[in-house]
Structure formats: structure tokens, C-alpha cells
Design an enzyme around this catalytic site. Sequence first.
Site, PDB file in Angstrom:
ATOM      1  N   GLY A 233       0.789  -1.232   0.000  1.00  0.00           N
ATOM      2  CA  GLY A 233       0.000   0.000   0.000  1.00  0.00           C
ATOM      3  C   GLY A 233       0.819   1.278   0.000  1.00  0.00           C
ATOM      4  O   GLY A 233       0.369   2.303   0.520  1.00  0.00           O
TER       5      GLY A 233
ATOM      6  N   THR B  64      10.035  -4.567  13.189  1.00  0.00           N
ATOM      7  CA  THR B  64      10.394  -5.594  12.208  1.00  0.00           C
ATOM      8  C   THR B  64      11.115  -6.743  12.888  1.00  0.00           C
ATOM      9  O   THR B  64      11.966  -6.525  13.757  1.00  0.00           O
ATOM     10  CB  THR B  64      11.280  -5.092  11.034  1.00  0.00           C
TER      11      THR B  64
ATOM     12  N   ASP C 265      13.180  -8.371  11.443  1.00  0.00           N
ATOM     13  CA  ASP C 265      14.525  -8.386  10.848  1.00  0.00           C
ATOM     14  C   ASP C 265      15.562  -7.598  11.661  1.00  0.00           C
ATOM     15  O   ASP C 265      16.759  -7.811  11.492  1.00  0.00           O
ATOM     16  CB  ASP C 265      14.489  -7.796   9.424  1.00  0.00           C
TER      17      ASP C 265
ATOM     18  N   GLY D 215      14.714 -12.587   7.596  1.00  0.00           N
ATOM     19  CA  GLY D 215      15.632 -11.496   7.925  1.00  0.00           C
ATOM     20  C   GLY D 215      15.992 -10.602   6.758  1.00  0.00           C
ATOM     21  O   GLY D 215      16.743  -9.653   6.903  1.00  0.00           O
TER      22      GLY D 215
ATOM     23  N   ARG E 227      18.537 -32.928   6.124  1.00  0.00           N
ATOM     24  CA  ARG E 227      17.138 -32.498   5.960  1.00  0.00           C
ATOM     25  C   ARG E 227      17.083 -30.981   6.122  1.00  0.00           C
ATOM     26  O   ARG E 227      17.962 -30.400   6.770  1.00  0.00           O
ATOM     27  CB  ARG E 227      16.237 -33.138   7.017  1.00  0.00           C
TER      28      ARG E 227
ATOM     29  N   LEU F  16       6.062 -18.625  10.547  1.00  0.00           N
ATOM     30  CA  LEU F  16       5.933 -18.985  11.974  1.00  0.00           C
ATOM     31  C   LEU F  16       6.674 -17.945  12.810  1.00  0.00           C
ATOM     32  O   LEU F  16       6.303 -17.654  13.948  1.00  0.00           O
ATOM     33  CB  LEU F  16       6.563 -20.355  12.234  1.00  0.00           C
TER      34      LEU F  16
ATOM     35  N   ARG G 198       6.765 -14.833  12.392  1.00  0.00           N
ATOM     36  CA  ARG G 198       6.041 -13.564  12.513  1.00  0.00           C
ATOM     37  C   ARG G 198       4.733 -13.708  13.293  1.00  0.00           C
ATOM     38  O   ARG G 198       4.100 -12.712  13.627  1.00  0.00           O
ATOM     39  CB  ARG G 198       5.719 -13.017  11.117  1.00  0.00           C
TER      40      ARG G 198
END
Length: 367
Positions: A79, A141, A143, A186, A282, A289, A291
Site C-alpha cells: 500500500g 520488524t 529483521d 531477515g 534435511r 511462523l 512472525r
Amino acid sequence: MSQSKIKRIGILTGGGDCPGLNAVIRGVAKPAHDHGLSVLGILDGFEGLVEGKAIELYNRDVSGIIAKGGTILGSSNKGDPFHWPEEINGKIKIMDRSKDALKNYQAWDLDALVAIGGDGTMHIANYLSNMGMNIVGVPKTIDNDLEATDQTFGHDSAVFVVTEALDRLHTTASAHHRIMVCEVMGRYAGWIALNGGLAGGADIILIPEIPFDWNVIYDHVLRRNMKGKRFSIVCVAEGAKPKNGGLVTKGKDIKRTDPVQLGGIGEVVAKKISENTGLETRYTVLGHLQRGGSPTPYDRILSTKFGTNAIQLVIKRKFGRMVALKGSEIKSVRIVDAISHQKLVKPNDQGVLAASAVGVSFGTEKL
Ligand code: F6P
């Protein structure tokens, strides 16, 4: 703009969500109401400012929300009023809708706007300030990549999720003698991988700021194996890249200011380790998850301090400023200064040094 008393404020949450947004909204709105101000909650970030979507926020609306994840106002990272995607004849065209944003701000009779968001939100807030809006910013954030504050809220909650995930990966990795690669978010900063990796006892941490060497990674897991440590945990930031290599991306979304969608490096790292060492490997991608869910106590406290300090800046008419954590105190900085640099991990960051001292490899010989 007149210097009259502040009577009415708007509040919005922009960009990707993170735990703690509701705690900030509560921290702004409760004292605002106590000062006799009315509070307008703008819906879906700047999208609501452009399109005129908002609700009155009453005291009862902000009660009982401190522990709630997400945002009661909704958010959007598409936006940006200055980079507004519009579909014309089946094609996306980028338009400037900032005049609509200003029109709504004036029509709503706002004396000020509290913009809660990350780097993107603060850039928009800065442009809107230049157009005459009275704006106070709150840095959000997961991050943690905003230079002007020692920490953004939301980061601690994301690190908590990563830590728990690594703890869980440890037990299954050791049971099956496997290499477990965990990809974390991040963007272009390695804070989540570094802090989550440190707390979760990762053996290898790969971050964008330290391009890695594949051979160092193979060597590290093989050496651990030879020492009888038959499992390894690799915590890799989504923006990590090999020396002489590029970012791994999932695609592009031109509706966003930064169209790059990162993701996939975890799978690449797992595949390369398996092929080049013969060790069973693996990977897990933690994704959103990190956030979601409830903020940690640290984030609830930081968010509440940020929110309550932001409303004080509004009342004192200190506009064009963003609240910031400096040491253990909440201060404020000019928004324009807050966006001048991205906060990245320095190779000599204490976290990097501490991790190296306990044997963590950053996928490079020398630091
Ligand atoms: O900036 C927060 C963040 O979660 C980044 O870590 C990640 O790269 C990005 O947002 C993901 O965005 P989206 O939710 O739009 O996929």
C-alpha cells in the site's frame, strides 16, 4: 500546520506484521484517551490511508490485546502511496496516490499520525512528512535492520521461535545422526539467524553479511562427525549467499516497493551438504511462523515503552521523529536519519565473535 493543541490522531501498522504491534497500539491509544484525544485506527497500513478505510478506536478496543499477535488494524506491504499498484487492462501500473493519502488525512481532521512499521514504512512516513503530515514513527520488524534503534520490537519474538525450532531440531538430528538445515527470515540482514543460531546452539550460521565458502561448510560437518558429534545444525538466513554467488529467490512481486521474494537457500544448502559429504541431511523453512503468535515478554515491554513514548512525542508536537531504543532508554531520532542506513551484522559484532569462540562456523576461514 497550526500549533494548536492535538485533539485527534491516526494510527496505522504498515508492512509485514510481527508480534508486538497490538501492544504498541495499546501503548499509544490508552494514554491518548487519557489526554482526551480521539484515536482513528487506519486499516491495512497505508492502503487504508489512500483508500479512506478507518475505524474509531475506543478504549475498550485496546483492552486485552497486549498478548495478541498480528494487528487489530490489519497491515499490508503493497500500500505504498508513492508506489501504488493499479491493475489497468490486465496489467499492473505503478501510480502515485500520495495526494489521496493527504486528502484523507485532512478529511479525517487528524492532527498527527503514528506510523508503526519497518524500513519501508519509515521511508513513506518521511515523504508524507515532507508533504505536511505530522508523523511520529515506531520501529517494527522481526529483521531488526533499522540502524537508528538498538532493537526493533518483534525481533525477540522471532528469535524465540527460531530458538525453540533449533532445540527441537537438535533432538531429532542427534537421534538420526543427521545434518539439519533451518532457513530463517531477515531479508538482507542476518540478525535473526545470528541471534537465533546463537541461542539455539547452531553449529553453522550463514548470514548475508558474511558470504560463505561451500568447502568450509563441508569440512566443518565432516570434522564434527570425525569427533563423534554425529549431527550438525545449520541456521541459514534467507539472504545468505555463497562467495561469488547470488541470492536464492522464490520470485518477484512488483506490487511491493522491494519486489524480491527471498527463499530457498535452506534447500540448496541441504542438497549441497548431502551431495558433497554423503551425510544424511534435511531442511526446514520456518517462514511465517517467525512472525505469528504472541509477543515475548521482552517485546511486550519494548512495544509498550515505544507506544507510550510515541504519544508523548505527538503531544509535545515533536513530529518527523521515530522512537528508538538507545542502550536501556527510549529516545527519539529524526525519521530521515533513521532510514539513511540499514543495520547489518558487522563481522566483528560481539555475537559473531561469541559464536566463533564456541566453535560456530560462519562458512568462512577468516573473519
Ligand atoms: O521484513 C519481514 C519479513 O518477514 C522478512 O524477513 C521476509 O523476507 C519478508 O518479510 C516476507 O514477506 P512476505 O510476508 O510478504 O512474504
